[in-house]
Design an enzyme around this catalytic site. Structure first.
Site, mmCIF file in Angstrom:
data_model
loop_
_atom_site.group_PDB
_atom_site.id
_atom_site.type_symbol
_atom_site.label_atom_id
_atom_site.label_comp_id
_atom_site.label_asym_id
_atom_site.label_seq_id
_atom_site.Cartn_x
_atom_site.Cartn_y
_atom_site.Cartn_z
ATOM 1 C CB CYS A 112 71.328 -0.888 -43.626
ATOM 2 S SG CYS A 112 70.816 0.258 -44.913
ATOM 3 C CG HIS A 253 71.935 -4.446 -45.227
ATOM 4 N ND1 HIS A 253 70.654 -4.340 -45.733
ATOM 5 C CD2 HIS A 253 72.604 -3.322 -45.634
ATOM 6 C CE1 HIS A 253 70.557 -3.206 -46.420
ATOM 7 N NE2 HIS A 253 71.717 -2.585 -46.377
ATOM 8 C CG ASN A 283 70.222 -1.298 -49.620
ATOM 9 O OD1 ASN A 283 69.467 -1.393 -48.667
ATOM 10 N ND2 ASN A 283 71.455 -0.844 -49.515
HETATM 11 O O1 UT7 Z 1 72.622 -0.080 -47.298
HETATM 12 C C1 UT7 Z 1 73.747 0.339 -46.607
HETATM 13 C C2 UT7 Z 1 74.393 1.487 -47.194
HETATM 14 N N1 UT7 Z 1 74.670 1.464 -48.614
HETATM 15 C C3 UT7 Z 1 75.587 0.677 -49.189
HETATM 16 O O2 UT7 Z 1 76.123 -0.247 -48.612
HETATM 17 C C4 UT7 Z 1 75.982 1.007 -50.590
HETATM 18 C C5 UT7 Z 1 77.477 0.981 -50.767
HETATM 19 N N2 UT7 Z 1 77.928 1.494 -52.057
HETATM 20 C C6 UT7 Z 1 77.647 0.896 -53.232
HETATM 21 O O3 UT7 Z 1 76.928 -0.068 -53.293
HETATM 22 C C7 UT7 Z 1 78.330 1.423 -54.459
HETATM 23 O O4 UT7 Z 1 79.304 2.381 -54.094
HETATM 24 C C8 UT7 Z 1 77.364 2.065 -55.518
HETATM 25 C C9 UT7 Z 1 76.518 0.974 -56.155
HETATM 26 C C10 UT7 Z 1 76.480 3.082 -54.879
HETATM 27 C C11 UT7 Z 1 78.197 2.711 -56.629
HETATM 28 O O5 UT7 Z 1 79.051 1.759 -57.204
HETATM 29 P P1 UT7 Z 1 80.616 2.047 -57.362
HETATM 30 O O6 UT7 Z 1 81.200 0.855 -57.975
HETATM 31 O O7 UT7 Z 1 81.139 2.453 -55.998
HETATM 32 O O8 UT7 Z 1 80.622 3.244 -58.365
HETATM 33 P P2 UT7 Z 1 81.465 4.595 -58.277
HETATM 34 O O9 UT7 Z 1 80.718 5.601 -57.491
HETATM 35 O O10 UT7 Z 1 82.867 4.266 -57.896
HETATM 36 O O11 UT7 Z 1 81.490 5.053 -59.778
HETATM 37 C C12 UT7 Z 1 82.269 4.338 -60.783
HETATM 38 C C13 UT7 Z 1 82.007 4.960 -62.127
HETATM 39 C C14 UT7 Z 1 82.158 6.479 -62.148
HETATM 40 O O12 UT7 Z 1 82.620 6.840 -63.451
HETATM 41 P P3 UT7 Z 1 84.182 7.143 -63.713
HETATM 42 O O13 UT7 Z 1 84.522 8.264 -62.774
HETATM 43 O O14 UT7 Z 1 84.907 5.862 -63.372
HETATM 44 O O15 UT7 Z 1 84.210 7.493 -65.150
HETATM 45 C C15 UT7 Z 1 80.747 6.989 -61.969
HETATM 46 O O16 UT7 Z 1 80.558 8.261 -62.519
HETATM 47 O O17 UT7 Z 1 80.660 4.711 -62.529
HETATM 48 C C16 UT7 Z 1 79.943 5.949 -62.717
HETATM 49 N N3 UT7 Z 1 78.621 5.767 -62.206
HETATM 50 C C17 UT7 Z 1 77.611 5.274 -62.920
HETATM 51 N N4 UT7 Z 1 77.519 4.887 -64.202
HETATM 52 C C18 UT7 Z 1 76.349 4.399 -64.651
HETATM 53 C C19 UT7 Z 1 78.204 5.992 -60.931
HETATM 54 N N5 UT7 Z 1 76.893 5.647 -60.827
HETATM 55 C C20 UT7 Z 1 76.514 5.196 -62.052
HETATM 56 C C21 UT7 Z 1 75.324 4.693 -62.569
HETATM 57 N N6 UT7 Z 1 75.282 4.311 -63.864
HETATM 58 N N7 UT7 Z 1 74.203 4.565 -61.822
#
Ligand code: UT7
Length: 329
Positions: A112, A253, A283
């Site tokens: 990225c 990005h 992305n």
């Molecule tokens: O391109 C350069 C590199 N990449 C990035 O810059 C990406 C950076 N990271 C992100 O964009 C975010 O971390 C994600 C979009 C990947 C994930 O979002 P998040 O807000 O960090 O979610 P999380 O992993 O903290 O999960 C929050 C909650 C969890 O549930 P509990 O433990 O709070 O009950 C997860 O199990 O959301 C749950 N969860 C989902 N629920 C529905 C995680 N993924 C999903 C999903 N759908 N796809």
């Protein structure tokens, strides 16, 4: 001397996959994806390839610049999803476009941050007088590297390509700032699909298939991005004796809408200076910055004499920011 952008182009795959289609594959919802990422749909290759998208984006950028392919001295393609190891995508683009006088190579693995590094590389060649014109491209088929059973990643990524033509110019030169932190690389990995030599190393059978897809500690990457991107923006401004007020547009990005919003907030800059299109494409790694540049150009939002700040961040971990002036004529 520097390298000024004088044309842009992009190619977006025809097939648009909305969040409901992703929710058919993994346990997620349109609402969750929109709220946590800003993504509404992404475009996924069908008959297209990383090479075909790169070539078409490049062709459109040359058309926009009004430059014949034979006048291009350098073609750089940033990609982590090339169709082949050899020849490189840039040489394939050269062949398709007939850019017979160009030197061509890929910047693989910069992910990225790839387009920012491609810009810096081309700009350095132009500023030093080695070349006069360059075509820089970011092209990705991330759908091929995505584990469509992993909701932590498959909700985020998309395919596409963007390109820009640079010409050596007498405009002011701005120096970039870039960083790498290999010790934190585990946060975003994808194993090579070629890890056996067929002679002394056993073939891939013992390695779980998931390793060949992108695996990401989303929270770790998120935290890294919202901390390091504002820092590197401040650094590049200071290095060039510029202030935030001097920057017309921050072209970040497009990883996640919340990251862009957090960066704007930390810098105390209005969101109007941070164009976002992640809602339409997801992305697209190295392609996201040039696709956004091309959209802004097409919409007439790139005006002569503006200062743009490009910032990339991702696997490695790597990150960096570059300032460039739009052509003054
Ligand atoms: O391109 C350069 C590199 N990449 C990035 O810059 C990406 C950076 N990271 C992100 O964009 C975010 O971390 C994600 C979009 C990947 C994930 O979002 P998040 O807000 O960090 O979610 P999380 O992993 O903290 O999960 C929050 C909650 C969890 O549930 P509990 O433990 O709070 O009950 C997860 O199990 O959301 C749950 N969860 C989902 N629920 C529905 C995680 N993924 C999903 C999903 N759908 N796809």
């Amino acid at each position: 001397m520097t390298g000024s952008i004088c044309g842009t182009g992009s190619y977006i795959p025809h097939y648009a996959m909305d969040n409901n289609a992703v929710a058919d594959l993994v346990e997620t919802s349109d609402e969750w994806i929109r709220e946590r990422t800003g993504v509404i749909r992404r475009h996924i290759i069908t008959e297209e390839t990383t090479t075909s998208m790169a070539a078409e984006a490049g062709r459109r950028a040359l058309e926009d610049a009004g430059l014949p392919a034979e006048e291009i001295d350098l073609i750089l393609v940033a990609t982590i999803s090339s169709d082949a190891l050899l020849p490189c995508t840039a040489c394939e683009v050269q062949k398709t476009l007939g850019a017979v006088n160009a030197t061509c190579f890929d910047l693989g693995g910069a992910a990225c941050t790839g387009f920012v590094l491609a810009y810096n590389t081309a700009e350095a060649y132009l500023a030093s007088g080695v070349y006069k014109t360059a075509l820089i491209i970011g092209s990705e088929s991330l759908s091929a590297l995505t584990n469509w059973k992993d909701r932590g990643t498959c909700i985020l990524f998309g395919d596409g390509a963007g390109a820009a033509v640079l010409k050596a110019s007498e405009q002011r030169r701005y120096l970039p700032v870039t960083h790498s932190e290999g010790a934190k690389g585990e946060a975003l990995v994808c194993k090579s699909r070629y890890d056996s030599n067929g002679l002394t190393k056993k073939c891939n059978e013992c390695i779980p298939e998931e390793k060949y897809f992108i695996r990401m500690d989303g929270q770790a990457v998120f935290k890294f991005a919202v901390r390091k991107v504002p820092e590197v923006i401040e650094e590049v401004l200071e290095k060039n004796s510029l202030s935030k007020e001097d920057i017309d547009l921050y072209i970040l990005h497009q990883a996640n809408k919340r990251i862009v919003e957090a960066v704007a907030k930390r810098l105390g800059e209005p969101m109007e200076k941070f164009p976002v299109n992640v809602q339409e494409y997801g992305n697209t790694s190295s392609a996201s910055i040039p696709i956004l540049l091309d959209e802004l150009n097409g919409a007439g939002k790139l005006k002569p004499g503006q200062k743009l700040l490009l910032a990339g961040f991702g696997a490695g971990l790597t990150w960096g920011a570059s300032v460039l002036g739009t052509a003054e004529t």
